[in-house]
Design a protein around this motif. Sequence first.
Motif, PDB file in Angstrom:
ATOM      1  N   VAL A  25     -16.153   6.304 -24.613  1.00  0.00           N
ATOM      2  CA  VAL A  25     -16.451   4.932 -24.217  1.00  0.00           C
ATOM      3  C   VAL A  25     -16.336   4.829 -22.704  1.00  0.00           C
ATOM      4  CG1 VAL A  25     -15.777   2.525 -24.432  1.00  0.00           C
ATOM      5  CG2 VAL A  25     -15.570   4.060 -26.401  1.00  0.00           C
ATOM      6  N   ASP A  26     -17.440   4.580 -22.037  1.00  0.00           N
ATOM      7  CA  ASP A  26     -17.398   4.361 -20.598  1.00  0.00           C
ATOM      8  C   ASP A  26     -17.870   2.945 -20.314  1.00  0.00           C
ATOM      9  OD1 ASP A  26     -20.413   4.435 -19.633  1.00  0.00           O
ATOM     10  OD2 ASP A  26     -20.177   6.016 -21.127  1.00  0.00           O
ATOM     11  N   GLU A  27     -17.556   2.457 -19.139  1.00  0.00           N
ATOM     12  CA  GLU A  27     -17.809   1.055 -18.819  1.00  0.00           C
ATOM     13  C   GLU A  27     -19.296   0.726 -18.812  1.00  0.00           C
ATOM     14  OE1 GLU A  27     -16.991  -1.835 -15.042  1.00  0.00           O
ATOM     15  OE2 GLU A  27     -15.283  -0.689 -15.840  1.00  0.00           O
ATOM     16  N   ARG A  28     -20.145   1.636 -18.347  1.00  0.00           N
ATOM     17  CA  ARG A  28     -21.576   1.357 -18.331  1.00  0.00           C
ATOM     18  C   ARG A  28     -22.136   1.184 -19.744  1.00  0.00           C
ATOM     19  NH1 ARG A  28     -24.576   5.647 -14.576  1.00  0.00           N
ATOM     20  NH2 ARG A  28     -23.113   7.015 -15.674  1.00  0.00           N
ATOM     21  N   THR A  29     -21.688   2.042 -20.657  1.00  0.00           N
ATOM     22  CA  THR A  29     -22.130   1.937 -22.041  1.00  0.00           C
ATOM     23  C   THR A  29     -21.668   0.623 -22.651  1.00  0.00           C
ATOM     24  OG1 THR A  29     -22.077   4.344 -22.330  1.00  0.00           O
ATOM     25  CG2 THR A  29     -22.032   2.993 -24.331  1.00  0.00           C
ATOM     26  N   VAL A  89       2.117 -12.555 -39.727  1.00  0.00           N
ATOM     27  CA  VAL A  89       2.949 -11.748 -38.849  1.00  0.00           C
ATOM     28  C   VAL A  89       2.305 -11.731 -37.469  1.00  0.00           C
ATOM     29  CG1 VAL A  89       3.914  -9.455 -38.426  1.00  0.00           C
ATOM     30  CG2 VAL A  89       3.689 -10.322 -40.764  1.00  0.00           C
ATOM     31  N   PRO A  90       3.024 -12.141 -36.423  1.00  0.00           N
ATOM     32  CA  PRO A  90       2.424 -12.157 -35.090  1.00  0.00           C
ATOM     33  C   PRO A  90       1.916 -10.780 -34.682  1.00  0.00           C
ATOM     34  CG  PRO A  90       4.519 -13.326 -35.098  1.00  0.00           C
ATOM     35  CD  PRO A  90       4.410 -12.613 -36.421  1.00  0.00           C
ATOM     36  N   ALA A  91       0.743 -10.754 -34.063  1.00  0.00           N
ATOM     37  CA  ALA A  91       0.199  -9.488 -33.580  1.00  0.00           C
ATOM     38  C   ALA A  91       1.058  -8.939 -32.451  1.00  0.00           C
ATOM     39  CB  ALA A  91      -1.235  -9.694 -33.087  1.00  0.00           C
ATOM     40  N   ARG A  92       1.229  -7.635 -32.433  1.00  0.00           N
ATOM     41  CA  ARG A  92       1.975  -6.987 -31.360  1.00  0.00           C
ATOM     42  C   ARG A  92       0.982  -6.190 -30.532  1.00  0.00           C
ATOM     43  NH1 ARG A  92       6.439  -4.636 -35.573  1.00  0.00           N
ATOM     44  NH2 ARG A  92       7.307  -6.647 -36.214  1.00  0.00           N
ATOM     45  N   PRO A  93       0.629  -6.668 -29.375  1.00  0.00           N
ATOM     46  CA  PRO A  93      -0.417  -6.014 -28.595  1.00  0.00           C
ATOM     47  C   PRO A  93      -0.099  -4.557 -28.293  1.00  0.00           C
ATOM     48  CG  PRO A  93       0.061  -8.183 -27.714  1.00  0.00           C
ATOM     49  CD  PRO A  93       1.118  -7.897 -28.748  1.00  0.00           C
ATOM     50  N   MET A  94      -1.129  -3.735 -28.285  1.00  0.00           N
ATOM     51  CA  MET A  94      -1.016  -2.321 -27.946  1.00  0.00           C
ATOM     52  C   MET A  94      -0.660  -2.207 -26.476  1.00  0.00           C
ATOM     53  SD  MET A  94      -3.945   0.561 -28.605  1.00  0.00           S
ATOM     54  CE  MET A  94      -3.771   2.257 -28.052  1.00  0.00           C
ATOM     55  N   ALA A  95       0.465  -1.540 -26.193  1.00  0.00           N
ATOM     56  CA  ALA A  95       1.005  -1.557 -24.841  1.00  0.00           C
ATOM     57  C   ALA A  95       0.161  -0.760 -23.852  1.00  0.00           C
ATOM     58  CB  ALA A  95       2.434  -1.007 -24.856  1.00  0.00           C
ATOM     59  N   ASP A  96      -0.253   0.441 -24.225  1.00  0.00           N
ATOM     60  CA  ASP A  96      -0.957   1.310 -23.293  1.00  0.00           C
ATOM     61  C   ASP A  96      -2.132   1.969 -24.010  1.00  0.00           C
ATOM     62  OD1 ASP A  96       0.861   1.120 -20.950  1.00  0.00           O
ATOM     63  OD2 ASP A  96       2.290   2.027 -22.335  1.00  0.00           O
ATOM     64  N   GLY A  97      -3.011   2.546 -23.208  1.00  0.00           N
ATOM     65  CA  GLY A  97      -4.130   3.269 -23.781  1.00  0.00           C
ATOM     66  C   GLY A  97      -5.431   2.972 -23.073  1.00  0.00           C
ATOM     67  N   SER A  98      -6.339   3.940 -23.129  1.00  0.00           N
ATOM     68  CA  SER A  98      -7.651   3.764 -22.532  1.00  0.00           C
ATOM     69  C   SER A  98      -8.486   2.819 -23.381  1.00  0.00           C
ATOM     70  CB  SER A  98      -8.355   5.120 -22.440  1.00  0.00           C
ATOM     71  OG  SER A  98      -8.593   5.619 -23.757  1.00  0.00           O
ATOM     72  N   LEU A  99      -9.615   2.385 -22.828  1.00  0.00           N
ATOM     73  CA  LEU A  99     -10.523   1.535 -23.592  1.00  0.00           C
ATOM     74  C   LEU A  99     -11.018   2.277 -24.829  1.00  0.00           C
ATOM     75  CD1 LEU A  99     -12.151  -1.038 -23.956  1.00  0.00           C
ATOM     76  CD2 LEU A  99     -13.897  -0.086 -22.416  1.00  0.00           C
ATOM     77  N   ALA A 100     -11.286   3.578 -24.697  1.00  0.00           N
ATOM     78  CA  ALA A 100     -11.753   4.367 -25.832  1.00  0.00           C
ATOM     79  C   ALA A 100     -10.729   4.362 -26.961  1.00  0.00           C
ATOM     80  CB  ALA A 100     -12.053   5.794 -25.387  1.00  0.00           C
ATOM     81  N   ALA A 148      -6.328 -11.171 -35.174  1.00  0.00           N
ATOM     82  CA  ALA A 148      -5.082 -10.992 -34.423  1.00  0.00           C
ATOM     83  C   ALA A 148      -4.838  -9.518 -34.118  1.00  0.00           C
ATOM     84  CB  ALA A 148      -3.908 -11.576 -35.208  1.00  0.00           C
ATOM     85  N   ASP A 149      -5.115  -8.642 -35.079  1.00  0.00           N
ATOM     86  CA  ASP A 149      -4.875  -7.211 -34.877  1.00  0.00           C
ATOM     87  C   ASP A 149      -5.903  -6.575 -33.948  1.00  0.00           C
ATOM     88  OD1 ASP A 149      -2.514  -6.915 -36.262  1.00  0.00           O
ATOM     89  OD2 ASP A 149      -3.464  -6.418 -38.159  1.00  0.00           O
ATOM     90  N   VAL A 150      -7.164  -7.012 -34.043  1.00  0.00           N
ATOM     91  CA  VAL A 150      -8.185  -6.469 -33.144  1.00  0.00           C
ATOM     92  C   VAL A 150      -7.888  -6.885 -31.707  1.00  0.00           C
ATOM     93  CG1 VAL A 150     -10.620  -6.594 -32.496  1.00  0.00           C
ATOM     94  CG2 VAL A 150      -9.983  -6.297 -34.903  1.00  0.00           C
ATOM     95  N   VAL A 151      -7.557  -8.152 -31.505  1.00  0.00           N
ATOM     96  CA  VAL A 151      -7.201  -8.616 -30.163  1.00  0.00           C
ATOM     97  C   VAL A 151      -5.980  -7.853 -29.653  1.00  0.00           C
ATOM     98  CG1 VAL A 151      -6.365 -10.590 -28.826  1.00  0.00           C
ATOM     99  CG2 VAL A 151      -8.222 -10.902 -30.473  1.00  0.00           C
ATOM    100  N   GLY A 152      -5.015  -7.621 -30.540  1.00  0.00           N
ATOM    101  CA  GLY A 152      -3.832  -6.862 -30.153  1.00  0.00           C
ATOM    102  C   GLY A 152      -4.151  -5.435 -29.764  1.00  0.00           C
ATOM    103  N   ALA A 153      -5.167  -4.843 -30.394  1.00  0.00           N
ATOM    104  CA  ALA A 153      -5.554  -3.472 -30.059  1.00  0.00           C
ATOM    105  C   ALA A 153      -6.028  -3.363 -28.620  1.00  0.00           C
ATOM    106  CB  ALA A 153      -6.654  -2.989 -31.009  1.00  0.00           C
ATOM    107  N   TYR A 154      -6.585  -4.445 -28.098  1.00  0.00           N
ATOM    108  CA  TYR A 154      -7.051  -4.435 -26.710  1.00  0.00           C
ATOM    109  C   TYR A 154      -5.951  -4.833 -25.727  1.00  0.00           C
ATOM    110  CZ  TYR A 154     -11.892  -3.715 -28.130  1.00  0.00           C
ATOM    111  OH  TYR A 154     -13.062  -3.172 -28.644  1.00  0.00           O
ATOM    112  N   GLY A 155      -4.756  -5.165 -26.238  1.00  0.00           N
ATOM    113  CA  GLY A 155      -3.629  -5.433 -25.354  1.00  0.00           C
ATOM    114  C   GLY A 155      -3.270  -6.886 -25.165  1.00  0.00           C
ATOM    115  N   TRP A 156      -3.863  -7.775 -25.987  1.00  0.00           N
ATOM    116  CA  TRP A 156      -3.590  -9.197 -25.834  1.00  0.00           C
ATOM    117  C   TRP A 156      -3.000  -9.773 -27.110  1.00  0.00           C
ATOM    118  CZ3 TRP A 156      -9.062  -8.069 -24.656  1.00  0.00           C
ATOM    119  CH2 TRP A 156      -9.234  -7.685 -23.319  1.00  0.00           C
TER     120      TRP A 156
END
Length: 261
Positions: A25-29, A89-100, A148-156
Motif C-alpha cells: 500500500v503506497d500513498e499514490r495508490t 466494548v469501546p474500540a482500542r485504536p491500533m497504536a503503531d503500524g504502517s498504512l499497509a 468502531a474496530d475498522v476506525v481503531g485499526a487506523y489509529g483512531w
Amino acid sequence: MARPPETRPEFVAAEAVPSDLITVVDERTVRAEVEAWRARVLKHPGLWDRATRGTQDRINRIIPEKVHAIVTAGVEAMTKGILFGSDLVPARPMADGSLAARELRARAMIRTYRNTAGVEGGVAGAGGFVLAAADFPALMAIKVRMLADVVGAYGWGGDTVRERLFVLHVFHLAFASARRRPAALAALEAWIAGVDQPGTITDYDWRRFQIEYRDYIDLAKLAQLIPVVGAPIGAVVNWRLVDRLGETAMMACRMRWLANG
C-alpha cells in the motif's frame, strides 16, 4: 497524530490473513483508489435510482408524521444505545503500524464481521417474521461494532462526541440514496476538515438518517420474509450490507489518513 497505547487484536489474531490481501500500500495508490471511489459516490442517479426514489418519496409522504416521529425516535434511541451502552466494548485504536499493516487489519475485521452478519441473516431469514424483526437491531449492532474496530485499526476512536459523529457520518454515507450521497460525502469531508459539525449527538439529523437507512434496506429485508428462500436471501443481504459499509469505512479512513498527512 496521537495514538492511544492499547490494541484490540482478537479479530486479526483469530485467523490468518489470506495471501490475496497481502498487498503493498503506497500513498499514490491509495489516493487513486479514493478518487475513483469518490467519483462513484458523486455519480448522478441513474434511471432506476430516480424511479425507485420517486416511489419511496411518495410512500414517505403518505405515512403520517406521527409514524415518522416514532420511527425516528426508535432509530435514534437504538443507535444511541449501541454507541453509548455498556454492551458496546469501546474500540482500542491500533497504536503503531504502517498504512499497509492497518489496511490488512481492517480488511480482516471486515471479513470477520461480514461472515458473522451473513450467518445471522440466514438464521433470521429461516425463522419467519419474529426473527426477521429481531435481525434489524442485531445487524445494526454488528455494523456499528465493525465501524468502531475498522476506525481503531487506523489509529483512531475513543469515547468522544466527535469520534462518534465520524462513525455516524460513515454509516450515513454508506446507505444514502444516490441523490443524497454528495451531501453525505460533503458532511464527512467537513468532519475531516473540522468544520460545520453539530455540537452534540442530539443535533444530528436523525430524521434523515432513519429515512435513508430504511429506504436502502427495506425491499431487501421484506424479501427475507419470503418462505423457503428467506434464509439465503437474508444471508446474502446482510453480507452485502456489511461489505458495503466496510468499503465505505476504509475509504473514509483513508481520506482521514491522507488529510492528516
